[in-house]
Design an enzyme around this catalytic site. Sequence first.
Site, PDB file in Angstrom:
ATOM      1  N   SER A   1      68.902  70.321 -45.316  1.00 51.33           N
ATOM      2  CA  SER A   1      68.200  71.010 -46.415  1.00 51.33           C
ATOM      3  C   SER A   1      69.065  71.197 -47.657  1.00 51.33           C
ATOM      4  O   SER A   1      69.025  72.245 -48.308  1.00 51.33           O
ATOM      5  CB  SER A   1      67.675  72.379 -45.951  1.00 51.33           C
TER       6      SER A   1
ATOM      7  N   LYS B   1      60.975  69.594 -49.481  1.00 50.57           N
ATOM      8  CA  LYS B   1      61.955  68.617 -49.022  1.00 50.57           C
ATOM      9  C   LYS B   1      61.266  67.356 -48.499  1.00 50.57           C
ATOM     10  O   LYS B   1      61.707  66.231 -48.759  1.00 50.57           O
ATOM     11  CB  LYS B   1      62.836  69.231 -47.930  1.00 50.57           C
TER      12      LYS B   1
ATOM     13  N   SER C   1      60.236  73.735 -46.716  1.00 49.97           N
ATOM     14  CA  SER C   1      60.316  72.409 -46.092  1.00 49.97           C
ATOM     15  C   SER C   1      59.306  71.428 -46.671  1.00 49.97           C
ATOM     16  O   SER C   1      59.531  70.213 -46.655  1.00 49.97           O
ATOM     17  CB  SER C   1      60.116  72.531 -44.575  1.00 49.97           C
TER      18      SER C   1
ATOM     19  N   LYS D   1      62.635  69.108 -38.436  1.00 44.96           N
ATOM     20  CA  LYS D   1      63.247  69.738 -39.601  1.00 44.96           C
ATOM     21  C   LYS D   1      62.966  71.228 -39.534  1.00 44.96           C
ATOM     22  O   LYS D   1      61.891  71.638 -39.087  1.00 44.96           O
ATOM     23  CB  LYS D   1      62.677  69.165 -40.903  1.00 44.96           C
TER      24      LYS D   1
END
Length: 274
Positions: A87, A33, A30, A192
């Site tokens: 994602s 991202k 993450s 997220k």
Amino acid sequence: LKAESAILVESKRGQILFEKNSTSRLHIASANKLMTALLALEKAGSKLDTQVTVSKTVTTVEGSKTNLEVGGKYSLEDLIYTIILTSGNDSAVALAEYVGGDVTAFVDIMNNKARELKLKDTNFTNPTGLYDEEQYTTAYDLAVLLRYALSNPAFDRIFSSQVKVWNNQDKREVITNSNNLFWSYDGIDGGKVGYNEVERQTALTTATKNNMRLISIVLDSPEEHVYEDSIMLLDYGFNNFKTGILVKKDQTIKTISVGEDQTVDLISPIDVFY
């Protein structure tokens, strides 16, 4: 907490309210991202409708995909939505090529930004978060990165979205945020999730109650505990802390004498929170 590492931060000042192994280096997809989305937004500025053309390289990436089409044109904003909410690795590579020209150059930009933000325990080798033993970050560094990213209004808006309708070429698709806390915890206003291994899950979550926004970061938690860990963190923060104004903007703190017959008021230029 069952998570390997975690941190809870008050978003306005960055005060740490709880931490567990927050400086342990872990592989957390993450982080890639978040950084990719942030750099794309900073490059685009206000031009979020900028069209990004998908190369063949984009469509060959492994892992979670948005199923972009070679030669297709997608708005930069839509691509960012897909990497935050679902994602999409292909979207991340498309944005990397847009910002850096190619993935290698983009990774350099990612690491330069990490150094700028003083993320001392973070190193990137790709924009997707696909596993690489030389790639790592920490809960603390993720908190710093996310807090900085949330200061970008466009990032905050996308990160706060539960659902997005977007045009995948000729098809209208509905994508939903993969962080289930949006539908089960009062006050959630950002989130997220992601993982490289099913049993080592990440949940990044923000929630606001009583004018206090908290950032919860749970890393490498078992699948059945990742949301439970997040709720425990948020409950702890909201039940044990509050924010308030210590000094109001334009409040006179003190009046001092200057010379024999003059006084000067010392005034706070900002609200000071505790």
